[in-house]
Write a protein that holds these residues in place. Structure first.
Motif, short mmCIF file in Angstrom:
data_model
loop_
_atom_site.label_atom_id
_atom_site.label_comp_id
_atom_site.label_asym_id
_atom_site.label_seq_id
_atom_site.Cartn_x
_atom_site.Cartn_y
_atom_site.Cartn_z
N PHE A 12 1.20 -1.47 6.58
CA PHE A 12 0.61 -0.81 5.42
C PHE A 12 1.71 -0.31 4.49
O PHE A 12 2.77 0.15 4.95
N GLY A 13 1.42 -0.38 3.19
CA GLY A 13 2.38 0.13 2.22
C GLY A 13 1.89 -0.13 0.82
O GLY A 13 0.78 -0.65 0.62
N ASP A 14 2.69 0.25 -0.13
CA ASP A 14 2.34 0.04 -1.54
C ASP A 14 3.64 -0.03 -2.32
O ASP A 14 4.61 0.67 -1.99
N LEU A 15 3.64 -0.84 -3.35
CA LEU A 15 4.87 -1.00 -4.13
C LEU A 15 5.30 0.29 -4.81
O LEU A 15 6.47 0.45 -5.14
N LEU B 256 3.36 -6.95 3.68
CA LEU B 256 2.92 -5.62 3.27
C LEU B 256 1.46 -5.71 2.83
O LEU B 256 1.13 -6.55 1.98
N ILE B 257 0.61 -4.88 3.40
CA ILE B 257 -0.79 -4.87 2.94
C ILE B 257 -1.18 -3.46 2.51
O ILE B 257 -0.64 -2.47 3.00
N ARG B 258 -2.15 -3.40 1.59
CA ARG B 258 -2.61 -2.10 1.10
C ARG B 258 -3.76 -1.60 1.95
O ARG B 258 -4.61 -2.39 2.37
N GLY C 2 2.60 -8.58 -1.19
CA GLY C 2 1.58 -9.42 -1.82
C GLY C 2 1.12 -10.55 -0.92
O GLY C 2 0.63 -11.58 -1.38
N ILE C 3 1.27 -10.36 0.40
CA ILE C 3 0.92 -11.44 1.35
C ILE C 3 -0.58 -11.75 1.34
O ILE C 3 -0.97 -12.86 1.70
N THR C 4 -1.40 -10.79 0.91
CA THR C 4 -2.85 -11.04 0.89
C THR C 4 -3.29 -11.79 -0.37
O THR C 4 -4.46 -12.12 -0.52
N GLY C 5 -2.37 -12.02 -1.29
CA GLY C 5 -2.72 -12.71 -2.54
C GLY C 5 -2.66 -14.23 -2.39
O GLY C 5 -2.34 -14.76 -1.32
N THR D 194 -7.96 -9.08 3.80
CA THR D 194 -7.04 -10.08 4.36
C THR D 194 -7.68 -11.47 4.49
O THR D 194 -7.20 -12.29 5.27
N SER D 195 -8.73 -11.72 3.70
CA SER D 195 -9.46 -12.99 3.91
C SER D 195 -8.58 -14.22 3.72
O SER D 195 -8.78 -15.24 4.38
N ARG D 196 -7.56 -14.13 2.85
CA ARG D 196 -6.70 -15.31 2.63
C ARG D 196 -5.74 -15.57 3.78
O ARG D 196 -5.16 -16.66 3.85
N ILE D 197 -5.52 -14.57 4.63
CA ILE D 197 -4.57 -14.80 5.74
C ILE D 197 -5.22 -14.66 7.11
O ILE D 197 -4.53 -14.74 8.13
#
Ligand code: NAP
Ligand code: G4F
Length: 326
Positions: free
Chosen positions: A63-66, A33-35, A10-13, A42-45
């Motif tokens: 890349f990944g997903d929960l 982890l990014i989707r 959830g790093i992009t949140g 990725t605008s927030r980071i």
């Protein structure tokens, strides 16, 4: 110096971006982890992104997903993180009524997946789970760590599974795993469809003359709104304790949606009654009426306390949206 390697889902949140900044400032190597998405997400980071080819990069994205437990296991085995922060979630309560099964898979079963990944990879890591005040649901305020959980949405029901899975991995396998039961926290980086950001963006647009009306649902519900940038420190503090535990993180002060909207409009010298209208499509099948946290345990054991209260938060969010070109 001991290794300091954090893995953030959830790093992009909203929270993930503030936590990544915070951990980088504490000299961590940070993996996020990014989707995979067809557009950039990725605008927030972007402001902290480091090209992996530069000298000594400390932020890495994967890349990944929960819901891909196999991928998570491989990644965790490879990275050997010393701290895992699980912030990824389908985090919108109203959306969870439209996507209950998916929300359960990501926010509930997905958390079991990451816990299993840690266990099976046999890494020596500490684990933070992003639990929520939504767990309290219809239990009247003030809510603390001993209050009953009475979830009122598919989102909260899924998060309840994740809460207890975290406790179970602590008790069954001795994992240093903690739940942060965070009350609502907001910021200029808050997703645009959550109520505070919807209000601050609309107030700014109305002040600039590009919009006339703001449509909301229930104005009566009460929330304990704090500042996200401050809340991420409490997550880190939980993982620095000798023993894992569960903590309520809140300001201790409640305000209604109407109060927040009034403060936001008044900060821009606008008459809220002229611009605010109700649209029933924003009402939920079941509502959580009042969430006001009692953060005494976090204050005593973590020495953490919220500084920014909701009135100040409303102002800083409106100011940020007034300055923004979007
Ligand atoms: P947010 O802004 O909605 O961020 C959610 C993050 O999860 C995004 O990075 C999103 O990726 C990612 N994500 C969603 N589904 C995923 C999946 N299937 N696999 C991997 N990543 C996925 O949420 P937030 O406000 O930062 O909240 C962080 C966490 O705290 C969430 O778990 C939330 O439920 C919980 N929480 C939030 C609050 C609050 O008031 N903010 C209070 C209590 C608890 P994309 O960017 O690609 O969508
Ligand atoms: O901003 P909200 O969508 O946040 P909500 O439902 O409290 O959930 C947030 O906080 C939780 C912690 O308590 C997190 F776990 C969760 O991930 C999320 O971050 O809605 C706040 C209140 C609700 O009572 C809602 O009914 O505002 C009311 N509301 C009124 N009109 C509206 C609207 N909410 C939204 N999103 N949009 C409206 O137009």
């Amino acid at each position: 110096m001991s290794r300091k390697v954090a893995f953030i889902t959830g790093i992009t949140g909203q929270d993930g971006s503030y936590l990544a900044e915070f951990l980088l400032s504490k000299d961590y190597e940070v993996h996020g982890l990014i989707r995979r998405s067809s557009t950039f997400n990725t605008s927030r980071i972007d402001h902290i992104y480091q090209d992996p080819h530069t000298e000594n990069p400390r932020l890495f994205l994967h890349f990944g997903d929960l819901i891909d437990g196999v991928g998570l296991t491989t990644l965790i085995r490879e990275l050997q993180p010393t701290e895992v922060y699980n912030l990824a979630a389908q985090s919108h309560v109203q959306v969870s009524f439209s996507m209950p099964q998916y929300t359960g898979q990501v926010d509930g079963v997905g958390v079991v997946g990451i816990l299993e990944a840690i266990r099976s990879a046999e890494v020596n890591t500490r684990f933070y789970q992003a639990s929520t005040s939504e767990l309290f649901g219809s239990t009247p305020p003030p809510q603390n760590e001993e209050s009953s959980f009475r979830p009122r949405s598919p989102y909260a029901a899924a998060k309840l599974m994740a809460y207890w899975a975290t406790v179970n991995y602590r008790e069954a396998y001795g994992l240093h795993a903690s739940n942060g039961i965070l009350f609502n926290h907001e910021s200029p980086r808050r997703g645009e469809t959550f109520v505070t950001r919807k209000i601050s963006r609309a107030v700014a647009a109305i002040a600039k003359g590009s919009k006339e009306k703001l449509f909301l649902g229930n104005l009566e519900s009460v929330r304990d709104w704090g500042y996200a940038k401050e809340y991420v420190e409490s997550m880190w503090l939980m993982l620095q304790q000798d023993s894992p535990s569960d903590y309520v993180v809140a300001t201790g002060v409640g305000a209604s949606v109407r109060d927040f909207a009034k403060a936001a409009f008044s900060h821009a010298d606008l008459d809220w009654e002229e611009h605010l209208e109700i649209d029933k499509k924003y009402l939920r099948p079941t509502e959580v009426d009042s969430l006001i946290g009692d953060p005494s345990k976090a204050k005593k054991l973590l020495r953490w306390e919220a500084k920014t209260k909701w009135q100040e938060l409303a102002k800083l969010m409106v100011d940020s949206d007034l300055q923004s070109k979007n």
